[in-house]
Design a protein around this motif. Structure first.
Motif, mmCIF file in Angstrom:
data_model
loop_
_atom_site.group_PDB
_atom_site.id
_atom_site.type_symbol
_atom_site.label_atom_id
_atom_site.label_comp_id
_atom_site.label_asym_id
_atom_site.label_seq_id
_atom_site.Cartn_x
_atom_site.Cartn_y
_atom_site.Cartn_z
ATOM 1 N N GLU A 42 0.842 -1.192 0.000
ATOM 2 C CA GLU A 42 0.000 0.000 0.000
ATOM 3 C C GLU A 42 0.875 1.239 0.000
ATOM 4 O O GLU A 42 1.921 1.273 0.644
ATOM 5 N N ALA A 43 0.432 2.252 -0.723
ATOM 6 C CA ALA A 43 1.119 3.547 -0.731
ATOM 7 C C ALA A 43 0.066 4.618 -0.955
ATOM 8 O O ALA A 43 -0.726 4.522 -1.886
ATOM 9 N N ASP A 44 0.035 5.610 -0.075
ATOM 10 C CA ASP A 44 -0.890 6.721 -0.255
ATOM 11 C C ASP A 44 -0.121 8.028 -0.101
ATOM 12 O O ASP A 44 1.094 8.050 -0.224
ATOM 13 N N GLU A 45 -0.800 9.100 0.189
ATOM 14 C CA GLU A 45 -0.153 10.411 0.255
ATOM 15 C C GLU A 45 0.786 10.572 1.454
ATOM 16 O O GLU A 45 1.691 11.391 1.427
ATOM 17 N N ASP A 46 0.562 9.781 2.528
ATOM 18 C CA ASP A 46 1.317 9.988 3.759
ATOM 19 C C ASP A 46 2.266 8.865 4.134
ATOM 20 O O ASP A 46 3.241 9.088 4.842
ATOM 21 N N LYS A 47 1.951 7.634 3.681
ATOM 22 C CA LYS A 47 2.686 6.484 4.202
ATOM 23 C C LYS A 47 2.712 5.326 3.227
ATOM 24 O O LYS A 47 2.000 5.333 2.224
ATOM 25 N N ILE A 48 3.562 4.329 3.578
ATOM 26 C CA ILE A 48 3.595 3.077 2.837
ATOM 27 C C ILE A 48 3.378 1.932 3.832
ATOM 28 O O ILE A 48 3.584 2.099 5.036
ATOM 29 N N VAL A 49 2.960 0.775 3.304
ATOM 30 C CA VAL A 49 2.801 -0.420 4.125
ATOM 31 C C VAL A 49 3.581 -1.547 3.468
ATOM 32 O O VAL A 49 3.395 -1.830 2.281
ATOM 33 N N LEU A 50 4.474 -2.165 4.251
ATOM 34 C CA LEU A 50 5.262 -3.306 3.790
ATOM 35 C C LEU A 50 4.801 -4.563 4.517
ATOM 36 O O LEU A 50 4.496 -4.514 5.711
ATOM 37 N N ASN A 51 4.763 -5.685 3.806
ATOM 38 C CA ASN A 51 4.482 -6.998 4.394
ATOM 39 C C ASN A 51 5.642 -7.924 4.105
ATOM 40 O O ASN A 51 6.246 -7.850 3.039
ATOM 41 N N TRP A 52 5.947 -8.830 5.047
ATOM 42 C CA TRP A 52 6.975 -9.839 4.840
ATOM 43 C C TRP A 52 6.726 -10.991 5.817
ATOM 44 O O TRP A 52 5.934 -10.881 6.734
ATOM 45 N N LYS A 53 7.401 -12.089 5.566
ATOM 46 C CA LYS A 53 7.326 -13.247 6.454
ATOM 47 C C LYS A 53 8.650 -13.376 7.191
ATOM 48 O O LYS A 53 9.715 -13.102 6.643
ATOM 49 N N ALA A 54 8.564 -13.792 8.466
ATOM 50 C CA ALA A 54 9.766 -13.950 9.291
ATOM 51 C C ALA A 54 9.665 -15.248 10.089
ATOM 52 O O ALA A 54 8.565 -15.707 10.390
ATOM 53 N N ARG A 55 10.808 -15.794 10.397
ATOM 54 C CA ARG A 55 10.878 -16.993 11.246
ATOM 55 C C ARG A 55 11.170 -16.532 12.662
ATOM 56 O O ARG A 55 12.153 -15.819 12.895
ATOM 57 N N GLU A 56 10.308 -16.944 13.598
ATOM 58 C CA GLU A 56 10.476 -16.566 14.989
ATOM 59 C C GLU A 56 10.369 -17.808 15.874
ATOM 60 O O GLU A 56 9.694 -18.774 15.496
ATOM 61 N N PRO A 57 10.996 -17.771 17.034
ATOM 62 C CA PRO A 57 10.886 -18.904 17.946
ATOM 63 C C PRO A 57 9.427 -19.142 18.342
ATOM 64 O O PRO A 57 8.642 -18.203 18.500
ATOM 65 N N LYS A 58 9.066 -20.433 18.501
ATOM 66 C CA LYS A 58 7.717 -20.772 18.946
ATOM 67 C C LYS A 58 7.492 -20.215 20.347
ATOM 68 O O LYS A 58 8.418 -20.171 21.158
ATOM 69 N N PRO A 59 6.256 -19.807 20.642
ATOM 70 C CA PRO A 59 5.986 -19.299 21.989
ATOM 71 C C PRO A 59 6.205 -20.377 23.064
ATOM 72 O O PRO A 59 6.654 -20.076 24.159
ATOM 73 N N ILE A 60 5.890 -21.634 22.700
ATOM 74 C CA ILE A 60 6.078 -22.742 23.640
ATOM 75 C C ILE A 60 6.830 -23.844 22.906
ATOM 76 O O ILE A 60 6.458 -24.232 21.804
ATOM 77 N N GLY A 61 7.867 -24.341 23.499
ATOM 78 C CA GLY A 61 8.613 -25.441 22.907
ATOM 79 C C GLY A 61 9.768 -24.972 22.054
ATOM 80 O O GLY A 61 10.088 -23.788 21.965
ATOM 81 N N LYS A 62 10.392 -25.956 21.406
ATOM 82 C CA LYS A 62 11.549 -25.673 20.557
ATOM 83 C C LYS A 62 11.107 -25.463 19.119
ATOM 84 O O LYS A 62 10.026 -25.858 18.717
#
Length: 153
Positions: free
Chosen positions: A108-128
């Motif tokens: 998304e891009a408008d007059e004031d801002k942009i929006v970026l999306n991406w995927k990331a690998r993060e540790p599980k909240p519980i467990g390994k």
């Protein structure tokens, strides 16, 4: 070289094709005029020639010694104008702010801002292990130090 006159001539030439817009305009000390234009759907060579001629034909080379270059922005150069962001929706951008760097798909891009999306690998909240999560960042234009389109082959 009269910078105001040259700028007015460039603006008049761009007004004939509303999909074109000015990215950069520089007149050096030795009268080298560099005009960089972009377009919502690209810029054909014929438009660069037309803009060059509309500026060149309004000056007498016997009175003014100058060189003139009309070009489009290089893909390696950072985005400068808000319309360039709109043109690059669904492309991957590398964006630097004073706080951090982002790399993601511009959604998304408008007059004031942009929006970026991406995927990331993060540790599980519980467990390994790790889990893939979707991330998003909304960035105001005023916070962007540099933004470049990432070329993916």
């Amino acid at each position: 070289m009269d910078q105001t006159k040259v700028r007015d001539l460039v603006d008049e030439a761009l007004a004939l094709n509303e999909s074109l817009y000015l990215i950069d305009f520089v007149i050096s000390e030795n009268n080298k005029i560099q005009i960089t234009v972009d377009g919502d759907n690209g810029v054909p060579l014929s438009e660069c020639i037309r803009i060059s001629r509309s500026v060149d034909n309004n000056f007498d080379r016997e009175e003014e010694d100058f060189s003139l270059e009309v070009s489009t922005p290089d893909i390696a150069h950072p985005l400068k104008v808000n319309r360039q962001y709109i043109k690059n929706i669904n492309r991957i951008l590398k964006v630097k702010t004073s706080v951090e760097e982002f790399e993601g798909t511009l959604v998304e891009a408008d007059e004031d801002k942009i929006v970026l999306n991406w995927k990331a690998r993060e540790p599980k909240p519980i467990g390994k292990g790790k889990v893939t999560v979707s991330k998003a960042a909304t960035i105001a234009y005023k916070d962007i130090i540099e933004a470049k389109v990432k070329i993916v082959f």
